[in-house]
Write a protein that holds these residues in place. Structure first.
Motif, PDB file in Angstrom:
ATOM      1  N   HIS A   1       1.237   3.179  10.089  1.00 52.22           N
ATOM      2  CA  HIS A   1       1.652   3.520   8.727  1.00 52.22           C
ATOM      3  C   HIS A   1       3.033   4.155   8.774  1.00 52.22           C
ATOM      4  CE1 HIS A   1      -0.184   7.220  10.364  1.00 52.22           C
ATOM      5  NE2 HIS A   1       0.770   7.839   9.666  1.00 52.22           N
TER       6      HIS A   1
ATOM      7  N   GLN B   1      -0.146   4.114  -2.599  1.00 51.33           N
ATOM      8  CA  GLN B   1      -1.415   4.756  -2.261  1.00 51.33           C
ATOM      9  C   GLN B   1      -1.272   5.668  -1.052  1.00 51.33           C
ATOM     10  OE1 GLN B   1      -0.831   1.556  -3.097  1.00 51.33           O
ATOM     11  NE2 GLN B   1      -2.760   0.404  -3.361  1.00 51.33           N
ATOM     12  N   VAL B   2      -0.483   5.236  -0.057  1.00 51.29           N
ATOM     13  CA  VAL B   2      -0.278   6.052   1.145  1.00 51.29           C
ATOM     14  C   VAL B   2       0.431   7.349   0.786  1.00 51.29           C
ATOM     15  CG1 VAL B   2       0.982   6.175   3.339  1.00 51.29           C
ATOM     16  CG2 VAL B   2      -0.327   4.116   2.765  1.00 51.29           C
TER      17      VAL B   2
ATOM     18  N   MET C   1      -5.774   3.231   4.801  1.00 51.54           N
ATOM     19  CA  MET C   1      -5.116   2.910   3.536  1.00 51.54           C
ATOM     20  C   MET C   1      -4.248   1.650   3.677  1.00 51.54           C
ATOM     21  SD  MET C   1      -6.000   5.302   1.316  1.00 51.54           S
ATOM     22  CE  MET C   1      -4.761   5.101   0.057  1.00 51.54           C
ATOM     23  N   THR C   2      -3.540   1.529   4.801  1.00 58.82           N
ATOM     24  CA  THR C   2      -2.650   0.376   4.995  1.00 58.82           C
ATOM     25  C   THR C   2      -3.417  -0.879   5.399  1.00 58.82           C
ATOM     26  OG1 THR C   2      -2.257   0.826   7.350  1.00 58.82           O
ATOM     27  CG2 THR C   2      -0.791   1.917   5.758  1.00 58.82           C
TER      28      THR C   2
ATOM     29  N   THR D   1       0.816  -1.222   0.000  1.00 61.65           N
ATOM     30  CA  THR D   1       0.000   0.000   0.000  1.00 61.65           C
ATOM     31  C   THR D   1       0.849   1.271   0.000  1.00 61.65           C
ATOM     32  OG1 THR D   1      -0.122  -0.042   2.432  1.00 61.65           O
ATOM     33  CG2 THR D   1      -1.882  -1.172   1.205  1.00 61.65           C
ATOM     34  N   LYS D   2       2.164   1.118  -0.136  1.00 61.56           N
ATOM     35  CA  LYS D   2       3.057   2.286  -0.050  1.00 61.56           C
ATOM     36  C   LYS D   2       2.702   3.365  -1.081  1.00 61.56           C
ATOM     37  CE  LYS D   2       6.878   4.086   1.775  1.00 61.56           C
ATOM     38  NZ  LYS D   2       7.076   4.336   3.211  1.00 61.56           N
TER      39      LYS D   2
END
Length: 668
Positions: free
Chosen positions: A79, A50-51, A73-74, A47-48
């Motif tokens: 996060h 998107q974060v 998100m994660t 998810t990196k």
């Protein structure tokens, strides 16, 4: 990697890089936090992008509280806001140290706290100075620790194996950090065995689990896995406290990754810094360190015991300073929910000491008495030896509850499972045996069946209590004035003190001279009595003694008379009984004995049967009777093995002699 041990061995191979620049005892300071960091990074990697995109978007919108959004998100409760990940950090070797610390500091507070407890910043600086940081990072970058590759159960095993290796090379106690998983599974089975088919299967159930010495969190994890496998709709909340910083950090990381609240894992000593004061829990389990002294927190514990009594945690008593095991149990019992709110169940691992250490009315005995008389002890299971990594001694699982089922009320079940084990293919420290799934199932079944068998015994609570009676026998002395006994008088302190100054500062010469004159006067009187016959009655001898000293004008104080009588006397079974001023027999302290009389048995019937036939003049000192409790586990499962016959032994000796002769013939 074929299994968790292969993965752990691969990770530990980083030690090859550290050798020379690091002492063996410091390897874990690099390997443990780096493993945790790699695990966190692997979890966040998918998810990196998107974060980072969401972070930039929200920065443009000037949103202040970003944590909830980024956590969603994660998919986890943490996060990282850095543009770096583990692999990209290696793209800039010249600034690796600076970038790595920036990356660590970019974690959300609950994850950064984990790295802080490892004090990993110090190791980053040290690795950088030694030109090792890039090589170590590169080694860890080759490992994929994403949960799809290494699930939470495997990760727990990897952490525990790394800690075991760390403990081995640094001569620490690995058993203080974790418990073998098969032992935990058995404990969890016993903990939930009575509730499995009722409360735990309902919809919308919420249950809390607590471990006051949680180590890396193995017991909490297995408990949670058990309950969620039993009931998918159950909500499990775990709580723990740990004193060791590395174990605490690993446990907190594990809980964070499993969706538990990391704030429910507290750091510190459960005795002096109770992280959950006033809280109660549905279930509790623990493996407190065996035989560890509690001197460091002695003041806090004694203060609480004295000031709060039973309103605190330690009102029942305090064990000896060298072993705090029973303090952990009292701490847990204080956190039981009232029965009106559902009550609690507890499982705890002990060595043999808490079963029997301490005599009647000692701290340990009083704690056992408090537990048993409150009807909290449900069962004790004796485990095989050599199950734990740091010790080969025998261990026991105690199961306690304040809501026993009707058939268990007033009863205690003892289960002997010492024969249920299998040998490991390869030893791990002192661990040479293990429990198979079949063994765990068999022990769980014996506990659940609650019936008498060869390996399961059921007792009344009172069966473990006893009265410790003091058996006295009369003092019988003869008296004689002889050279030998006069010499003994000269060694008596009361006699020697006559010629010692009682004044402070410079010796009082006059006082000393007067004392010596009195010593000489006493010895002269005794010289005059030397020809007297042997006295077998103390009263008669005292009359003769007083008359002689009165005639000589020598005044005898009570302590001095006592010293003279002591020096001139010897025990004599044929002498008359010495009596006090009321005519009662005086006890002979050298003949004093003690008997433990079961609570279920009448003291006087026992005394008449077991004592009087052998010592008819004995009596019980009622004022010294004490109540004690102990659990002589081994005695209840002892099986007598008849000795071999003389013929069998002789035949074996002859056979051995023949074998020896045959071997000697071969040598010739």
């Amino acid at each position: 990697m074929q299994n968790f041990r292969d993965m752990a061995n691969f990770i530990w191979s980083v030690a090859d890089l550290l050798r020379g620049d690091y002492k063996q005892s410091d390897y874990g300071k690099v390997i443990l936090p780096m493993t945790v960091l790699r695990r966190l990074d692997s979890v966040l990697k998918p998810t990196k992008p998107q974060v980072l995109a969401k972070l930039a978007e929200m920065a443009r919108m000037n949103v202040q509280n970003l944590d909830p959004v980024l956590n969603r998100m994660t998919g986890y409760d943490f996060h990282n806001r850095s543009r770096f990940d583990f692999e990209s950090l290696l793209d800039d070797p010249d600034h690796l140290s600076t970038n790595l610390m920036a990356y660590i500091n970019a974690f959300s507070a609950n994850a950064k706290d984990i790295m802080d407890y490892f004090e990993f910043g110090k190791q980053v600086e040290r690795l950088d100075r030694s030109n090792l940081l890039y090589q170590v990072m590169q080694k860890f970058a080759a490992i994929d620790l994403h949960p799809d590759i290494v699930d939470n159960v495997q990760m727990g095993y990897i952490f525990e194996e790394l800690i075991r290796k760390f403990a081995e090379v640094s001569n620490e106690t690995a058993g203080e950090h974790f418990t073998p998983r098969e032992v935990i599974r058995l404990m969890v089975n016993l903990l939930f065995n009575e509730d499995r088919n009722q409360d735990l299967s309902k919809e919308g159930v919420v249950r809390t689990i607590y471990d006051p010495a949680c180590g890396t969190g193995g017991m909490l994890s297995v408990s949670e896995e058990y309950l969620t496998a039993l009931n998918r709709d159950i909500m499990v909340r775990v709580f723990g406290q740990e004193l060791n910083p590395e174990s605490y950090a690993i446990c907190k990381a594990d809980m964070l990754l499993k969706g538990q609240k990391p704030s429910q894992i507290r750091f510190g000593n459960s005795f002096s810094e109770d992280g959950f004061a006033e809280q109660t829990f549905d279930y509790m389990l623990s493996n407190p360190p065996f035989g560890v002294e509690w001197k460091k927190v002695e003041k806090e514990i004694r203060d609480e015991a004295e000031k709060l009594g039973f309103n605190g945690r330690f009102g029942a008593g305090l064990p000896r300073i060298s072993d705090g095991s029973l303090l952990f149990l009292q701490h847990m019992l204080a956190k039981m929910k009232p029965v009106s709110l559902g009550g609690s169940r507890i499982a705890i691992v002990f060595n043999g000491s808490p079963l029997f250490s301490g005599g009647a009315e000692s701290g340990e005995s009083n704690i056992r008495r408090w537990i048993i008389e409150n009807d909290w002890l449900e069962a004790i299971v004796a485990l095989p030896d050599q199950l734990f990594y740091n010790t080969g001694i025998s261990t026991y699982i105690w199961v306690l509850t304040n809501r026993k089922s009707p058939e268990r009320k007033g009863k205690i079940q003892l289960i002997n499972a010492t024969h249920l084990y299998q040998k490991m293919r390869k030893s791990l420290g002192d661990k040479r045996n293990e429990l198979s799934n079949e063994h765990i199932a068999e022990i769980t079944r014996m506990h659940g069946d609650f019936r008498e068998t060869k390996y399961s015994k059921i007792f009344d609570n009172e069966d473990f209590g006893y009265r410790r009676i003091t058996v006295e026998r009369p003092l019988k002395l003869n008296f004689l004035v002889s050279d030998e006994r006069i010499a003994r008088l000269k060694e008596q302190k009361a006699f020697q003190n006559l010629a010692a100054s009682k004044k402070k500062g410079a010796p009082g010469e006059e006082e000393i001279a007067e004392g010596k004159r009195k010593q000489e006067a006493i010895l002269r009187v005794l010289e005059e009595l030397r020809s007297e016959a042997l006295f077998k009655n103390r009263e008669e001898f005292v009359k003769v003694l007083k008359k002689a000293f009165k005639a000589s004008g020598v005044d005898l104080s009570a302590p001095l008379q006592k010293a003279i009588l002591s020096a001139l006397s010897e025990r004599d079974e044929t002498a008359d009984i010495c009596r006090d001023s009321k005519g009662n027999p005086e006890p002979d302290t050298e003949l004093r004995d003690y008997e433990n009389v079961p609570l279920k048995e009448d003291v006087y019937e026992y005394f008449e049967r077991e004592v009087v036939p052998f010592v008819p003049d004995a009596w019980i000192d009622e004022g010294k009777t004490k109540i004690g409790y102990e659990i002589p586990f081994t005695r209840h499962f002892y099986e007598y093995t008849p000795m071999r016959s003389l013929e069998e032994i002789q035949a074996e000796i002859r056979q051995l002699e023949e074998e020896i002769q045959a071997l000697l013939q071969e040598v010739r």
